[in-house]
Write an enzyme that holds these catalytic residues in place. Structure first.
Site, mmCIF file in Angstrom:
data_model
loop_
_atom_site.group_PDB
_atom_site.id
_atom_site.type_symbol
_atom_site.label_atom_id
_atom_site.label_comp_id
_atom_site.label_asym_id
_atom_site.label_seq_id
_atom_site.Cartn_x
_atom_site.Cartn_y
_atom_site.Cartn_z
ATOM 1 N N THR A 38 2.265 2.544 -7.958
ATOM 2 C CA THR A 38 2.481 2.846 -6.551
ATOM 3 C C THR A 38 1.798 4.185 -6.276
ATOM 4 O OG1 THR A 38 4.630 3.754 -7.109
ATOM 5 C CG2 THR A 38 4.594 1.520 -6.213
ATOM 6 N N LYS B 8 4.866 8.044 -5.388
ATOM 7 C CA LYS B 8 5.852 8.726 -6.251
ATOM 8 C C LYS B 8 5.205 10.017 -6.762
ATOM 9 C CE LYS B 8 8.385 4.508 -7.451
ATOM 10 N NZ LYS B 8 7.590 3.286 -7.267
ATOM 11 N N ASP C 206 2.776 -0.932 -15.917
ATOM 12 C CA ASP C 206 3.217 -0.560 -14.562
ATOM 13 C C ASP C 206 3.600 0.920 -14.642
ATOM 14 O OD1 ASP C 206 4.638 0.057 -12.302
ATOM 15 O OD2 ASP C 206 5.979 -1.668 -12.388
ATOM 16 N N TYR D 99 -7.501 -4.869 11.923
ATOM 17 C CA TYR D 99 -7.458 -5.923 10.895
ATOM 18 C C TYR D 99 -8.712 -5.849 10.039
ATOM 19 C CZ TYR D 99 -3.435 -8.968 11.435
ATOM 20 O OH TYR D 99 -2.182 -9.495 11.387
ATOM 21 N N GLU E 128 -9.198 -8.152 6.917
ATOM 22 C CA GLU E 128 -9.104 -9.098 5.803
ATOM 23 C C GLU E 128 -10.418 -9.168 5.048
ATOM 24 O OE1 GLU E 128 -7.208 -10.464 8.616
ATOM 25 O OE2 GLU E 128 -5.834 -11.950 7.706
ATOM 26 N N ARG F 148 3.140 5.307 1.073
ATOM 27 C CA ARG F 148 3.749 4.182 0.360
ATOM 28 C C ARG F 148 2.707 3.078 0.226
ATOM 29 N NH1 ARG F 148 9.094 5.800 0.468
ATOM 30 N NH2 ARG F 148 9.612 4.133 -0.954
HETATM 31 N N1 DSN Z 1 12.511 1.840 -6.110
HETATM 32 C C1 DSN Z 1 11.698 2.444 -7.139
HETATM 33 C C2 DSN Z 1 12.443 3.461 -7.913
HETATM 34 O O1 DSN Z 1 13.260 4.142 -7.331
HETATM 35 O O2 DSN Z 1 12.204 3.623 -9.094
HETATM 36 C C3 DSN Z 1 11.078 1.433 -8.014
HETATM 37 O O3 DSN Z 1 10.537 0.439 -7.252
#
Ligand code: DSN
Length: 427
Positions: free
Chosen positions: A235, A238, A208, A61, A63, A244
């Site tokens: 994120t 990707k 975003d 943990y 925090e 993730r």
């Molecule tokens: N689930 C993602 C996507 O496939 O684009 C976006 O959050």
């Protein structure tokens, strides 16, 4: 991949004590090794990320933030989080980074909750035209708390964003935040359009870049901070190829409010194994090879798009500038998106059904599919392989109800895939 003796023992214990979960993981490994992954938001992460992500940091943990925590024993968690923050600032050329958001939705929620009161207005992109659920879709909690005004792509301009509409909507609705970014828009953005609209009404600019974070990091797509943007969210799993997770990057003046909003506002203990993995990912993104990798993602997307279009596929905006394509399979081949996804799955090619702009059909039975090249590029596919994949896809879509034909394509797909290891998975 080298497995430490302890790690090997862990797998043996899992196999013995929970064979159902063990076998499902092994099944997924096989699926990833034998199939072509074209979902644009997916990737194969680094072996080093598997190591950091499966490490003892999952026990801890933490925090708070480095140097200011609510639990003892933070000498190593502080090191990994500080590394992740410093590397994020370097990769994205920004003043401040918060690396604690658990994933994409909480990262966007933390930004809204930092700067808005219930009922305040945000201008964001409509989901069916390329935006995301968290960009104000009525089914999302954010869409219920705040007043989202959603712009769409231009009806007569092949699905392109309309700069005049952005300015007109900003002047009419006076949003507190103007948000750009997408999950199914195959082009780069002119961030100056959004900056100009925000300046006209005193709004915060937020991008975003979840899908294209890696492409921005590699320097092959525009960086919103170069256009004076205030806040960028991304994120990490990707095109960045990490674990993730999510990050909020911002100018110094927004840093305090962002940090407070993530913790204690929205989240409790950060996932330190993920943060260590993000640090590893960002160090990779600083290497020259990452630039080459991201340039190849774009070349592969162009090669796939050209092959598909030459074979009669209608692509939204007639091509791509990024890693992604949206194909109107209904118009091109008389096959709905769901049927196309199923047929391609049977041929060993993973895609996802996708609504197209102003889709007359609902999201579970939409008119098209969405494709992307980050995972295929990680695997080592280049233009020649992408052209071959495009030919197989065209063939599969034309024979979408012939299971034996699709199984025949799958044999060739598996044969090709087994020549290209999945990092950290294939022996
Ligand atoms: N689930 C993602 C996507 O496939 O684009 C976006 O959050």
């Amino acid at each position: 991949m080298t497995i430490s003796p302890a790690n090997q023992k862990n797998w043996e214990l899992l196999e013995q004590n929970d064979p159902a979960v063990y076998n499902a993981i092994r099944g997924e490994e096989k699926r990833e090794m034998e199939g072509i992954e074209l979902i644009p938001s997916e990737n194969y992460t680094y072996p080093e990320v598997f190591a950091a992500n499966g490490s003892v940091l999952t026990n801890k943990y933490a925090e708070g933030y480095p140097g200011k925590r609510y639990y003892g024993g933070q000498e190593f968690t502080d090191i990994v989080e500080s590394l992740a923050i410093e590397r994020a600032k370097k990769v994205f050329r920004c003043d401040h980074a918060n690396v604690q958001p658990l994933s994409g939705s909480p990262m966007n929620q933390a930004v809204y909750l930092a700067f808005l009161k219930p009922g305040d207005t945000v201008l964001g992109m409509d989901l069916s035209h390329g935006g995301h659920l968290t960009h104000g879709h009525p089914v999302s909690h954010m869409g219920k708390i705040f007043n989202f005004v959603r712009y769409k792509t231009h009806p007569e301009k092949q699905g392109w964003i309309d700069p005049e509409e952005i300015m007109a909507l900003a002047l009419e609705h006076k949003p507190k935040i103007i948000l750009c970014g997408y999950t199914s828009y195959p082009r780069d953005l002119d961030y100056s359009i959004f900056r100009k609209a925000a300046d006209a009404v005193g709004a915060i600019t937020m991008a975003d870049v979840a899908h294209i974070g890696g492409l921005i990091a590699g320097g092959v797509m525009r960086n919103p901070f170069d256009y004076g943007f205030d806040i960028v969210t991304t994120t990490t799993h990707k095109s960045l190829r990490g674990p993730r997770g999510g990050m909020i990057l911002c100018k110094e003046e927004f840093a305090k409010a962002i940090d407070k909003s993530v913790f204690p506002g929205l989240q409790g203990g950060p996932h330190m194994q993920t943060i260590a993995s993000i640090a590893v990912t960002l160090e990779k993104a600083l290497q020259p090879e990452f630039k080459e990798y991201t340039a190849q993602i774009l070349k592969n997307a162009k090669a796939l798009a050209e092959t598909l279009m030459a074979g009669g596929a209608k692509l939204i905006t007639d091509g791509t500038d990024n890693h992604m394509m949206v194909v109107d399979t209904t118009l091109s081949f008389g096959v709905g998106g769901t049927e196309a996804e199923v047929a391609l799955d049977k041929a060993g090619i993973t895609t996802n059904k996708q609504v197209i702009p102003d889709d007359p059909n609902p999201p579970l039975k939409p008119s098209g599919i969405r494709l992307g090249t980050p995972a295929a590029t990680t695997r080592g596919f280049k233009e020649a392989e992408m052209k071959q994949i495009g030919e197989w896809m065209l063939d599969a879509l034309k024979h979408h109800s012939d299971d034996a034909y699709l199984a025949g394509i799958k044999v060739k797909v598996v044969e090709m895939c087994l020549k290209y290891p999945v990092p950290g998975v294939s022996a």
